[in-house]
Design a protein around this motif. Structure first.
Motif, PDB file in Angstrom:
ATOM      1  N   TYR A  19       0.910  -0.827  -0.095  1.00  0.00           N
ATOM      2  CA  TYR A  19       0.006   0.199   0.054  1.00  0.00           C
ATOM      3  C   TYR A  19       1.413   1.401  -0.078  1.00  0.00           C
ATOM      4  O   TYR A  19       0.262   1.906  -0.523  1.00  0.00           O
ATOM      5  N   GLY A  20       1.308   1.958   0.523  1.00  0.00           N
ATOM      6  CA  GLY A  20       2.676   2.233   0.937  1.00  0.00           C
ATOM      7  C   GLY A  20       3.302   2.363   0.008  1.00  0.00           C
ATOM      8  O   GLY A  20       3.845   3.390  -0.589  1.00  0.00           O
ATOM      9  N   GLU A  21       3.957   1.353  -1.058  1.00  0.00           N
ATOM     10  CA  GLU A  21       4.651   1.378  -1.813  1.00  0.00           C
ATOM     11  C   GLU A  21       3.797   1.759  -3.180  1.00  0.00           C
ATOM     12  O   GLU A  21       4.035   3.007  -3.878  1.00  0.00           O
ATOM     13  N   GLU A  28       8.440   9.717   0.489  1.00  0.00           N
ATOM     14  CA  GLU A  28       8.774  10.604   1.554  1.00  0.00           C
ATOM     15  C   GLU A  28       7.781   9.360   2.530  1.00  0.00           C
ATOM     16  O   GLU A  28       7.834   9.649   3.649  1.00  0.00           O
ATOM     17  N   GLY A  29       7.128   8.864   1.771  1.00  0.00           N
ATOM     18  CA  GLY A  29       6.429   7.992   2.597  1.00  0.00           C
ATOM     19  C   GLY A  29       4.904   8.379   2.656  1.00  0.00           C
ATOM     20  O   GLY A  29       3.892   7.381   3.675  1.00  0.00           O
ATOM     21  N   ASN A  30       4.567   9.690   1.774  1.00  0.00           N
ATOM     22  CA  ASN A  30       3.591  10.049   2.227  1.00  0.00           C
ATOM     23  C   ASN A  30       2.286   9.742   1.174  1.00  0.00           C
ATOM     24  O   ASN A  30       2.757   9.282   0.335  1.00  0.00           O
ATOM     25  N   VAL A  31       1.275   8.981   2.058  1.00  0.00           N
ATOM     26  CA  VAL A  31       0.680   8.884   0.878  1.00  0.00           C
ATOM     27  C   VAL A  31      -0.707   9.576   0.362  1.00  0.00           C
ATOM     28  O   VAL A  31      -0.754  10.467   1.177  1.00  0.00           O
ATOM     29  N   ASP A  32      -0.605   9.098  -0.791  1.00  0.00           N
ATOM     30  CA  ASP A  32      -1.985   9.926  -1.699  1.00  0.00           C
ATOM     31  C   ASP A  32      -2.965   9.743  -2.303  1.00  0.00           C
ATOM     32  O   ASP A  32      -3.407   8.928  -2.260  1.00  0.00           O
TER      33      ASP A  32
END
Length: 76
Positions: A19-21, A28-32
């Motif tokens: 999911y994160g990828e 930067e690890g922020n989810v869209d």
């Protein structure tokens, strides 16, 4: 938040790492979250398209596990 599934259910279905990828929009690890909402909306649209003529709309509080599972299948 979707009608049948939400971001948490989608993350669990994909695994948090996947999911994160998939939804990391800036490296930067922020989810869209807009992208997540679009995926959920399209998946739920697919489910709804299969129900036209069989269910009354709007479906107030979906508790049927098959609706949730179908939405997850379309989303993943």
């Amino acid at each position: 938040m979707g009608k049948y599934i939400d971001a948490d259910r989608l993350a669990r279905a994909l695994t948090p790492a996947t999911y994160g990828e998939l939804f990391n929009d800036d490296g930067e690890g922020n989810v869209d979250t807009d992208a997540v909402e679009d995926v959920i909306d399209r998946a739920e649209g697919e489910v709804d398209s299969q129900l036209i003529g069989f269910r009354h709309y709007p479906i107030d509080e979906p508790t049927d596990r098959l609706l949730r599972q179908a939405a997850l299948c379309y989303a993943t």
